[in-house]
Design a protein around this motif. Structure first.
Motif, short mmCIF file in Angstrom:
data_model
loop_
_atom_site.label_atom_id
_atom_site.label_comp_id
_atom_site.label_asym_id
_atom_site.label_seq_id
_atom_site.Cartn_x
_atom_site.Cartn_y
_atom_site.Cartn_z
N ASN A 82 0.94 -1.48 0.22
CA ASN A 82 -0.49 -0.26 -0.14
C ASN A 82 0.78 1.44 -0.35
O ASN A 82 2.28 1.57 1.02
CB ASN A 82 -1.01 -0.05 1.51
N LEU A 156 0.44 -0.88 -11.31
CA LEU A 156 -0.08 -0.13 -9.95
C LEU A 156 -1.38 0.30 -10.03
O LEU A 156 -1.80 0.57 -10.77
CB LEU A 156 0.16 1.30 -10.26
N SER A 158 -4.90 1.39 -8.37
CA SER A 158 -5.59 3.12 -8.38
C SER A 158 -7.04 3.28 -8.95
O SER A 158 -7.29 2.94 -9.97
CB SER A 158 -4.34 4.16 -8.72
N LYS A 159 -7.59 4.19 -8.30
CA LYS A 159 -8.88 3.87 -8.40
C LYS A 159 -8.56 5.63 -9.44
O LYS A 159 -9.42 5.88 -10.07
CB LYS A 159 -10.10 4.93 -7.12
N LYS A 161 -5.76 7.40 -13.12
CA LYS A 161 -4.55 7.99 -13.70
C LYS A 161 -3.49 9.00 -13.49
O LYS A 161 -4.19 9.99 -13.33
CB LYS A 161 -4.78 7.35 -14.47
N PHE A 165 3.36 9.29 -12.86
CA PHE A 165 3.60 8.67 -11.98
C PHE A 165 4.16 7.83 -11.09
O PHE A 165 3.87 7.85 -9.59
CB PHE A 165 1.93 7.32 -12.64
N TRP A 170 1.01 9.66 -3.33
CA TRP A 170 -0.58 8.95 -3.55
C TRP A 170 -0.54 8.80 -1.98
O TRP A 170 -0.09 8.75 -1.42
CB TRP A 170 -0.03 7.36 -4.16
N GLU A 172 -2.60 6.06 1.02
CA GLU A 172 -2.66 5.04 1.06
C GLU A 172 -3.92 4.00 0.60
O GLU A 172 -3.61 2.31 0.76
CB GLU A 172 -1.87 4.64 2.31
N SER A 174 -5.96 4.09 -1.04
CA SER A 174 -6.73 3.94 -2.62
C SER A 174 -5.40 3.73 -3.62
O SER A 174 -5.60 3.29 -4.86
CB SER A 174 -7.35 5.43 -3.33
N THR A 175 -4.23 3.58 -3.04
CA THR A 175 -3.21 3.08 -4.20
C THR A 175 -2.51 1.87 -3.70
O THR A 175 -2.10 1.37 -2.83
CB THR A 175 -2.16 4.12 -3.51
N THR A 176 -2.58 1.19 -5.04
CA THR A 176 -1.01 -0.78 -4.22
C THR A 176 -0.52 -1.16 -5.25
O THR A 176 -0.48 -0.65 -6.18
CB THR A 176 -2.32 -1.34 -4.42
#
Length: 218
Positions: A82, A156, A158-159, A161, A165, A170, A172, A174-176
């Motif tokens: 994350n 990546l 994420s909800k 783009k 990037f 980012w 945590e 919303s981003t893996t």
């Protein structure tokens, strides 16, 4: 190469960082081989489709061109992170953890050069679909003069783009970032005449743009 040696190379969706100076033969082989392996792997399966199948194909093609796997197995282990902050910072910390501080420092130089190269950033966004699939590859020589290559394959999730990037902060929640890794050393004995002829034929068909990322000068 000496003073003109870049801190890294951007080849399609591959970001390669270098420690020290590579002889021109190794530099060309490393960068051209990266493009060829990407092209051959893409013919078998899209990296934006089945990422695990892509990983297997990519690693297999690397070994065909003389890169001997050091960690065995079939590279199916996927780590999940994350992300809070920038992916660039995460990559440096992650590479230092697996490869040591010199590799991490080389990646810092490479990312620093990339961050100020607008053309390369646009290309990296396009080739990776803004981080959907990309690779980071630190390289170095060991004490015996063997050329080592580590390949971190990254996805990546994420909800949203976001362009540039790697350097975006980012959140945590919303981003893996998914990661696979493998380690190789160049076995020069495998580079026999037949495979080198094939390599030359394939290289002539490639038209991908190479960006040599250089250190900032004061």
């Amino acid at each position: 190469m000496n003073n003109e040696t870049p801190t890294g190379i951007l080849e399609n969706h591959n970001l390669i960082s270098l420690i020290g100076s590579l002889p021109i033969e190794d530099y060309d082989y490393l960068t051209d081989c990266t493009r060829i392996v990407t092209m051959l792997s893409e013919r078998s399966t899209s990296r934006f489709g089945d990422s695990l199948e892509w990983a297997q194909e990519y690693y297999s093609n690397l070994q065909y061109f003389g890169w001997k796997a050091l960690d065995g197995g079939r590279y199916t282990e996927t780590q999940q992170h994350n992300i809070s902050g920038t992916i660039a910072d995460h990559l440096v910390q992650n590479i230092e953890l697996f490869n040591g501080r010199p590799q991490g420092n080389a990646m810092i130089d490479t990312l620093d050069a990339l961050s100020s190269d607008e053309t390369a950033l646009v290309s990296f966004d396009k080739e990776s679909s803004m981080g959907r699939r990309f690779q980071v590859a630190p390289t170095h020589y060991d004490s015996k003069g063997n050329l080592h290559l580590a390949v971190f394959q990254l996805e990546l999730i994420s909800k949203v783009k976001q362009s540039k990037f790697l350097f975006w902060k980012w959140e945590e929640t919303s981003t893996t970032l998914l990661q696979r890794k493998a380690f190789f050393v160049l076995d020069r004995n495998i580079l026999d005449e037949q495979k080198m002829r094939l390599f030359e034929v394939l290289r002539k068909k490639l038209t991908a743009q190479r960006f040599a990322l250089r250190k900032k000068r004061s």
